[in-house]
Write a protein that holds these residues in place. Structure first.
Motif, PDB file in Angstrom:
ATOM      1  N   UNK A   1      30.541  20.157 -14.456  1.00  0.00           N
ATOM      2  CA  UNK A   1      31.494  21.182 -14.019  1.00  0.00           C
ATOM      3  C   UNK A   1      32.125  21.876 -15.223  1.00  0.00           C
ATOM      4  N   UNK A   2      32.376  21.130 -16.273  1.00  0.00           N
ATOM      5  CA  UNK A   2      32.975  21.701 -17.477  1.00  0.00           C
ATOM      6  C   UNK A   2      32.072  22.751 -18.125  1.00  0.00           C
ATOM      7  N   UNK A   3      30.793  22.459 -18.175  1.00  0.00           N
ATOM      8  CA  UNK A   3      29.871  23.312 -18.916  1.00  0.00           C
ATOM      9  C   UNK A   3      29.124  24.352 -18.098  1.00  0.00           C
ATOM     10  N   UNK A   4      28.891  24.090 -16.839  1.00  0.00           N
ATOM     11  CA  UNK A   4      27.977  24.953 -16.098  1.00  0.00           C
ATOM     12  C   UNK A   4      28.663  25.773 -15.016  1.00  0.00           C
ATOM     13  N   UNK A   5      28.379  27.040 -15.027  1.00  0.00           N
ATOM     14  CA  UNK A   5      28.800  27.924 -13.950  1.00  0.00           C
ATOM     15  C   UNK A   5      27.606  28.656 -13.370  1.00  0.00           C
ATOM     16  N   UNK A   6      26.418  28.302 -13.808  1.00  0.00           N
ATOM     17  CA  UNK A   6      25.220  28.973 -13.334  1.00  0.00           C
ATOM     18  C   UNK A   6      24.868  28.447 -11.956  1.00  0.00           C
ATOM     19  N   UNK A   7      24.621  29.348 -11.042  1.00  0.00           N
ATOM     20  CA  UNK A   7      24.390  28.987  -9.646  1.00  0.00           C
ATOM     21  C   UNK A   7      23.261  27.990  -9.457  1.00  0.00           C
ATOM     22  N   UNK A   8      22.093  28.285  -9.970  1.00  0.00           N
ATOM     23  CA  UNK A   8      20.935  27.425  -9.728  1.00  0.00           C
ATOM     24  C   UNK A   8      21.044  26.087 -10.445  1.00  0.00           C
ATOM     25  N   UNK A   9      21.553  26.097 -11.670  1.00  0.00           N
ATOM     26  CA  UNK A   9      21.692  24.841 -12.416  1.00  0.00           C
ATOM     27  C   UNK A   9      22.759  23.980 -11.768  1.00  0.00           C
ATOM     28  N   UNK A  10      23.848  24.599 -11.319  1.00  0.00           N
ATOM     29  CA  UNK A  10      24.898  23.869 -10.622  1.00  0.00           C
ATOM     30  C   UNK A  10      24.364  23.258  -9.330  1.00  0.00           C
TER      31      UNK A  10
ATOM     32  N   UNK B   1      25.267  19.509  -7.113  1.00  0.00           N
ATOM     33  CA  UNK B   1      25.100  19.251  -5.681  1.00  0.00           C
ATOM     34  C   UNK B   1      23.907  18.335  -5.424  1.00  0.00           C
ATOM     35  N   UNK B   2      22.770  18.644  -6.007  1.00  0.00           N
ATOM     36  CA  UNK B   2      21.552  17.880  -5.747  1.00  0.00           C
ATOM     37  C   UNK B   2      21.527  16.532  -6.432  1.00  0.00           C
ATOM     38  N   UNK B   3      21.350  16.538  -7.742  1.00  0.00           N
ATOM     39  CA  UNK B   3      21.164  15.297  -8.500  1.00  0.00           C
ATOM     40  C   UNK B   3      22.368  14.374  -8.395  1.00  0.00           C
ATOM     41  N   UNK B   4      23.545  14.847  -8.787  1.00  0.00           N
ATOM     42  CA  UNK B   4      24.714  13.975  -8.809  1.00  0.00           C
ATOM     43  C   UNK B   4      25.284  13.735  -7.420  1.00  0.00           C
ATOM     44  N   UNK B   5      25.120  14.697  -6.519  1.00  0.00           N
ATOM     45  CA  UNK B   5      25.557  14.483  -5.142  1.00  0.00           C
ATOM     46  C   UNK B   5      24.796  13.348  -4.483  1.00  0.00           C
ATOM     47  N   UNK B   6      23.507  13.292  -4.710  1.00  0.00           N
ATOM     48  CA  UNK B   6      22.693  12.207  -4.154  1.00  0.00           C
ATOM     49  C   UNK B   6      22.904  10.906  -4.936  1.00  0.00           C
ATOM     50  N   UNK B   7      23.149  11.031  -6.235  1.00  0.00           N
ATOM     51  CA  UNK B   7      23.339   9.860  -7.091  1.00  0.00           C
ATOM     52  C   UNK B   7      24.617   9.105  -6.729  1.00  0.00           C
ATOM     53  N   UNK B   8      25.663   9.820  -6.353  1.00  0.00           N
ATOM     54  CA  UNK B   8      26.962   9.186  -6.120  1.00  0.00           C
ATOM     55  C   UNK B   8      27.342   9.140  -4.646  1.00  0.00           C
ATOM     56  N   UNK B   9      26.397   9.095  -3.776  1.00  0.00           N
ATOM     57  CA  UNK B   9      26.727   9.106  -2.353  1.00  0.00           C
ATOM     58  C   UNK B   9      27.724   8.009  -2.003  1.00  0.00           C
ATOM     59  N   UNK B  10      28.746   8.390  -1.265  1.00  0.00           N
ATOM     60  CA  UNK B  10      29.783   7.425  -0.937  1.00  0.00           C
ATOM     61  C   UNK B  10      29.537   6.731   0.402  1.00  0.00           C
ATOM     62  N   UNK B  11      28.437   7.048   1.067  1.00  0.00           N
ATOM     63  CA  UNK B  11      28.130   6.316   2.296  1.00  0.00           C
ATOM     64  C   UNK B  11      27.815   4.861   1.978  1.00  0.00           C
ATOM     65  N   UNK B  12      27.224   4.602   0.837  1.00  0.00           N
ATOM     66  CA  UNK B  12      26.979   3.220   0.415  1.00  0.00           C
ATOM     67  C   UNK B  12      28.296   2.484   0.208  1.00  0.00           C
TER      68      UNK B  12
END
Length: 116
Positions: free
Chosen positions: A52-61, A66-77
């Motif tokens: 979040x600090x470094x990236x504001x680019x839509x596709x990279x974000x 959303x993709x990589x870290x969102x799936x990595x840190x899922x709180x359902x577990x």
């Protein structure tokens, strides 16, 4: 449509990374306390702060946050493991809750603010 593809790709790798890393940590610690999920979530929050600090680019974000870290840190577990600890009347359930949520916020802030 392109953003959805980036989220899918990131989510694929994030979910696999979460599974392998948390499983490895849980095997190493061999404890009732779910160290693997805690460590993965704290690491993911830290990395999310950096992204979040470094990236504001839509596709990279979309790919990383959303993709990589969102799936990595899922709180359902976390919710599943919390209920399991509560059902076993484990006092460590409250420690788990505190470390996961307060630690997650703290590590996110650390990742966000530690870099220029």
């Amino acid at each position: 449509m392109t953003e959805i593809l980036y989220v899918m790709i990131g989510g694929f790798f994030g979910a696999i990374a979460r599974f392998y890393l948390s499983t490895l940590i849980n095997r190493i610690t061999n404890s009732l306390f779910p160290y693997g999920t805690v460590i993965v979530n704290l690491l993911g929050c830290f990395l999310m702060g950096i992204v979040v600090h470094f990236l504001n680019w839509e596709n990279v974000s979309a790919l990383l946050a959303v993709g990589l870290l969102g799936a990595f840190t899922t709180f359902s577990s976390v919710q599943l493991e919390m209920v399991e600890l509560m059902m076993k009347k484990q006092k460590m359930a409250f420690i788990y809750l505190f470390v996961t949520y307060i630690g997650g916020i703290a590590f996110f802030m650390l990742g966000l603010k530690m870099l220029p």
